[in-house]
Design a protein around this motif. Structure first.
Motif, PDB file in Angstrom:
ATOM      1  N   ILE A  96       0.861  -1.188   0.000  1.00  0.00           N
ATOM      2  CA  ILE A  96       0.000   0.000   0.000  1.00  0.00           C
ATOM      3  C   ILE A  96       0.894   1.234   0.000  1.00  0.00           C
ATOM      4  O   ILE A  96       1.665   1.464   0.937  1.00  0.00           O
ATOM      5  N   LEU A  97       0.792   1.982  -1.069  1.00  0.00           N
ATOM      6  CA  LEU A  97       1.502   3.253  -1.222  1.00  0.00           C
ATOM      7  C   LEU A  97       0.468   4.360  -1.066  1.00  0.00           C
ATOM      8  O   LEU A  97      -0.507   4.416  -1.824  1.00  0.00           O
ATOM      9  N   GLU A  98       0.625   5.208  -0.063  1.00  0.00           N
ATOM     10  CA  GLU A  98      -0.316   6.318   0.096  1.00  0.00           C
ATOM     11  C   GLU A  98       0.489   7.602   0.268  1.00  0.00           C
ATOM     12  O   GLU A  98       1.516   7.632   0.947  1.00  0.00           O
ATOM     13  N   LEU A  99       0.030   8.642  -0.407  1.00  0.00           N
ATOM     14  CA  LEU A  99       0.735   9.916  -0.330  1.00  0.00           C
ATOM     15  C   LEU A  99      -0.250  11.058  -0.470  1.00  0.00           C
ATOM     16  O   LEU A  99      -1.354  10.894  -1.007  1.00  0.00           O
ATOM     17  N   SER A 100       0.182  12.215   0.032  1.00  0.00           N
ATOM     18  CA  SER A 100      -0.558  13.466  -0.112  1.00  0.00           C
ATOM     19  C   SER A 100       0.369  14.408  -0.850  1.00  0.00           C
ATOM     20  O   SER A 100       1.513  14.629  -0.425  1.00  0.00           O
ATOM     21  N   ALA A 101      -0.102  14.970  -1.965  1.00  0.00           N
ATOM     22  CA  ALA A 101       0.806  15.704  -2.844  1.00  0.00           C
ATOM     23  C   ALA A 101       0.084  16.850  -3.523  1.00  0.00           C
ATOM     24  O   ALA A 101      -1.153  16.936  -3.515  1.00  0.00           O
ATOM     25  N   ASP A 102       0.873  17.738  -4.132  1.00  0.00           N
ATOM     26  CA  ASP A 102       0.343  18.899  -4.846  1.00  0.00           C
ATOM     27  C   ASP A 102       0.005  18.519  -6.284  1.00  0.00           C
ATOM     28  O   ASP A 102       0.837  17.947  -6.992  1.00  0.00           O
ATOM     29  N   GLY A 103      -1.205  18.867  -6.711  1.00  0.00           N
ATOM     30  CA  GLY A 103      -1.592  18.641  -8.088  1.00  0.00           C
ATOM     31  C   GLY A 103      -2.625  17.542  -8.240  1.00  0.00           C
ATOM     32  O   GLY A 103      -2.905  16.793  -7.295  1.00  0.00           O
TER      33      GLY A 103
END
Length: 970
Positions: free
Chosen positions: A81-88
């Protein structure tokens, strides 16, 4: 990205606003490779090793990223599980991520033996990405954004600005002007070559940070909430209702009723609810402690940065009904964040950077991921104490959660069980990256405010808010700006026993008058300093303000009584200043030729020091005349107060022999209020100081000047909501009017000459007349010539009250008895048998006398309080050779406070149902009156009351705050 508009300094700029994406990629793989993948992720690191951190730092678009392995016992396969919070947008984020860390992602997939079969890595990630929602056809879940619209570069750059501004501020000498300090730092950033890297702050667009805004108005959210509930959850039931309506029309034509369908639906919902409540009662919480080995694994990956990461996986309870209630819980949590929380907060909790819930498709597992500030324990504490309903509404649908009630009740409020349960749901975040490891969310909000204020703060008030961002917080609306407030507000300076009053008449040249004010500006006293040896108080009348050059239209913003002046015939008549008390008879303050433009009250701890101050201030007048001078009586030093490690302010005795100044309001925010837990005399600061909330929570009107007359922006803006969310500089303060009244107060001064001989003669005559009267209380222990004046005043001469000590002064029984004041007339003496209804102190402050025991009546009376700061003077300083009292009182509203007390209470012959009676001490010239003394067996009357007090001068003065003095002097 999308585009919005931002208003700044009157100019419109079009600026980009950052979109945040919540990316959740779940890649299934064979369980037999779990160990290999875990070792690989451990090598990448939590916190992230350079091989992950360096490329992500360079690209600067990912806020937080985690990679973990979920290997559920019941799942047929494991997941990376790859989870991220990012711009765009999501697509852009996944493509950029694939390019930035392709070697790392490829290594992980290789260890999991997952092949992308020639597909571009970004497309592969997108195929396994899961968005969330609460609708029937969405993957159940909800996202929370704690730094909305804030990009990674902005967060980092604003931190850099804040750090350098702090360094400059540390080296800058203290200044009384926050705006001057801010302007110095602005100038340094603009001109210092070494700070060229910060010039972007002047050149780049400045979108307002949503996280600085206040919580939205929940009432405005009602329509969108209803529409959202229908669109997300209840549209199937709406369709059923429409179908039932159609069927009802058909059945009605066949002779059957539509209400049969309504009854069936109601029964369905009723049975479903009863079943649900039964399950809640029968569900048992899992009380097992978490595995010590597991907790060790988690804690080995925690507390390396300002933030931490939590990954949890919980098994859903069985049945489709729980899938529906989960959607309800997720929807409620989303609405709470959207419509009922301040941006970047979840309810009152403001420590979550990014969080998400997701029911992973193809599994029975609800995942929770959160990036939060501080320790795991404190994070859970926030939910237990402040936001447990939302957590309960979601997690109550999973196995083993603490017992709940009606989906949202109890549950997470059971703190000990929540902590145990959450640790048991947790699994290791083997790889975790943060773009700004040292920044808490509170720090990010503060840095955003520093940047916003750096550009947009235009006034002293905004600049003060900006300075508060450096290790402090904005001043609450009711917190006193003590350094700005005239010192008399904090007490009558009785600890400085020597004082003189100078009444001044200005020159015809405003510049000359302003020059005088500028010379003494730094000598004027503010705040509550117990260590000073001298003090100066300066007040200005309406003619004095005009004499300084204040525009007539600006004077018209002051209260009407102040504009009129106390010598206006119509106001004097209302106050009872007639006959011998009329303004024509005054020694000062009456008319153009004998006007009082200003008052100087000079205090010192010794006669020599006072003489020196008076001489110096006289020399500084430069053509301004001393129209009248009155040396005030010396007050002996007080004893040590055991409750405060400072000299106790001594009692002051006025010429009739009574301790004066006993009953005073206690202003919230002053040192005296801080030492007083509860008191019937506590009042809000706005009752005495302009610019603060009053007893009802309102901000009273204030005096103002045009913004164009304040080119240095010294004064705060008028009409700006003091209760707004601060700091927030996205809405510049109005440039219309500036607040001249803030931190000031109004001083009423009346020179009251007292005929002591006449007073004593009257007491002797009355005592002789009442001697042997059967209505004199049989248990009276004091002589009549002490009892009669006590009945006139309402206190004994030692200051103790008749309410508490009806038969003898309090000090007669206990020498150390202090003047008492915490009593209620209506509750303790409703019939006036102790303190007569017409007594001086009952008229001056009836408390709840008109409605015994009523807190409402007490509150009404407190709206009319005055704060007395006067001093007596001796017989040898006036031509009449009679002593008196330089009566002085503070009020924020002269008409509602001093004039009301004088006219409606003290001077009303029908006060409290009486007839032809006036205040027995202040009297009413040229009018015969009496005082009724109630007793248990009938009334006694003191007839032939005389006018013992004569008004010799009067004036209404404005005591400006420190900043207002600076403005007026310029």
């Amino acid at each position: 990205m999308f585009w919005g508009q931002h208003m700044s300094n009157g100019h419109t700029r079009v600026e980009a606003t950052t979109i945040h994406s919540f990316v959740t990629v779940a890649i299934p793989f064979d369980k037999k490779f779990v160990k290999e993948v875990e070792l690989c992720l451990d090598g990448i690191g939590n916190p992230a090793s350079p091989k992950l951190a360096i490329p992500l730092d360079r690209e600067s678009f990912v806020h937080f990223l985690s990679m973990s392995v979920f290997n559920g016992d019941d799942a047929p396969q494991a997941f990376v599980i790859l989870e991220l919070s990012a711009d765009g947008p999501v697509e852009s984020v996944l493509n950029r991520l694939a390019r930035a860390i392709a070697p790392i992602l490829t290594e992980v997939l290789d260890k999991a033996h997952v092949s992308i079969r020639g597909m571009p890595l970004g497309d592969f990630l997108r195929r396994h990405h899961h968005g969330v929602g609460q609708g029937w056809f969405s993957t159940p879940g909800v996202n929370f954004d704690g730094s909305p619209e804030m990009s990674v570069p902005r967060i980092v750059k604003e931190a850099q600005l804040a750090r350098i501004a702090s360094d400059i501020l540390e080296a800058y000498p203290p200044s009384t002007s926050a705006l001057a300090t801010l302007n110095f730092i602005r100038s340094k950033v603009k001109t210092d070559p070494s700070l060229e890297k910060l010039r972007w702050v002047f050149e780049e667009p400045l979108p307002p940070a949503p996280s600085l805004r206040a919580a939205p108005n929940p009432w405005k959210a009602v329509p969108p909430i209803i529409l959202s509930a229908i669109a997300s959850l209840f549209w199937p039931f709406l369709l059923i209702a429409l179908a039932a309506s159609a069927a009802g029309w058909i059945f009605d034509s066949l002779g059957t009723g539509f209400w049969l369908f309504v009854l069936v639906l109601a029964l369905m919902f009723g049975v479903s609810y009863l079943w649900f409540r039964r399950k809640e009662h029968s569900d048992l919480p899992d009380d097992r402690p978490p595995s010590a080995k597991d907790v060790k694994t988690f804690m080995e990956r925690e507390n390396f940065t300002a933030q931490n990461h939590l990954a949890a996986a919980s098994t859903m309870k069985g049945g489709p009904f729980r899938r529906f209630t989960l959607r309800i819980g997720l929807w409620v949590a989303g609405q709470l964040a959207l419509h009922f929380s301040r941006p970047s907060f979840l309810g009152p909790t403001g420590v979550i950077h990014f969080a998400r819930w997701i029911l992973l498709p193809g599994t029975n597992t609800l995942f929770f991921y959160s990036n939060f500030d501080g320790a795991w324990e404190s994070y859970l504490e926030n939910f237990v104490e402040e936001a447990h309903q939302g957590v309960t509404g979601i997690w109550s649908n999973t196995v083993g959660f603490p017992k709940t009630s009606n989906l949202f009740g109890q549950g997470a409020a059971d703190g000990d069980r929540l902590r145990r349960w959450t640790r048991r749901q947790q699994y290791p975040s083997r790889t975790w990256y943060t773009a700004y490891p040292s920044f808490t969310l509170a720090r990010i909000r503060t840095n955003a405010a520093i940047r916003q204020g750096f550009i947009q703060a235009l006034t002293e008030a905004d600049a003060a808010d900006w300075l508060s961002c450096f290790g402090s917080a904005p001043r609450p609306p009711d917190a006193l700006e003590s350094r700005e407030i005239p010192t008399l507000v904090f007490g009558g300076l009785k600890r400085l026993g020597f004082a003189t009053c100078l009444i001044l008449r200005f020159t015809v040249d405003p510049r000359r008058n302003r020059s005088w004010l500028a010379k003494i500006e730094n000598d004027i006293s503010y705040g509550d300093s117990l260590l000073v040896k001298e003090a100066l108080v300066v007040g200005l009348s309406q003619t004095g303000l005009l004499g300084l050059g204040l525009a007539k239209q600006d004077l018209e913003t002051f209260p009407v009584p102040f504009q009129h002046g106390s010598d206006a015939p119509w106001r004097a008549r209302a106050l009872g200043d007639v006959d011998i008390d009329a303004p024509d008879e005054w020694w000062w303050g009456n008319g153009p030729e004998n006007r009082a433009d200003a008052i100087m009250l000079i205090y010192a701890d010794t006669q020599d020091r006072l003489n020196g101050r008076v001489t110096r201030h006289r020399e500084e007048l430069d053509g301004i005349e001393v129209a009248y001078e009155l040396p005030l009586s010396t007050i002996p030093a007080g004893s040590q107060d055991p409750y405060r490690q400072e000299p106790r302010e001594p009692n002051v005795t006025e010429p009739f022999g009574f301790v004066d100044g006993v009953s005073q309001p206690i202003i919230r925010g002053t040192p005296q209020a801080q030492l007083t837990k509860e008191s019937i005399h506590l009042v809000s600061p706005g009752e005495f100081i302009v610019g603060y909330p009053d007893n009802l929570g309102y901000l009273p009107p204030t005096a103002s000047v045009a913004a164009g007359d304040d080119p240095q922006n010294l004064l705060p803006s008028v009409g700006f909501d003091p209760f707004r969310q601060r700091p927030d500089f996205s809405t510049p303060q109005t440039l219309d009017r500036r607040d001249l009244g803030r931190n000031g107060t109004f001083l009423v001064v009346r020179q009251l000459e007292q005929d002591v001989q006449s007073f004593n003669d009257f007491i002797a005559e009355a005592a002789n007349a009442l001697t042997g009267n059967p209505r004199i209380p049989p248990n009276l222990r004091a002589p009549l010539d002490e009892w009669i004046p006590a009945k006139m005043v309402g206190r004994w001469k030692d200051g103790t009250s008749l309410v508490r000590y009806p038969f003898a002064p309090g000090t007669a029984a206990r020498a150390s008895a202090r003047p008492d004041n915490e009593f209620l007339f209506g509750k303790e003496d409703p019939r006036g048998l102790r303190c007569p209804f017409g007594a001086h102190i009952r008229r001056a402050n009836p408390r709840e006398s008109f409605d015994p025991g009523s807190t409402v009546q007490l509150s009404i009376s407190n709206k009319h309080r005055i704060y007395r700061v006067g001093r007596p003077y001796s017989a040898d300083v006036t031509e009449s050779k009679r002593p008196g009292l330089m009566f002085m009182c503070l009020n924020a509203d002269i008409e509602r406070q001093f004039e009301f007390v004088q006219q409606v209470w003290a001077g009303a012959p029908s006060f409290h149902g009486l007839e032809k009676e006036f205040d027995p001490i202040l009297g009413y010239p040229g009018t015969a009156y009496q005082l009724t003394i109630p007793t248990a067996t009938g009334p006694l009357y003191l007839k032939g009351m005389r006018d013992f007090v004569t008004v010799r001068g009067s004036g209404y003065f404005f005591l400006p705050g420190r900043t207002a003095v600076r403005y007026l002097a310029r």
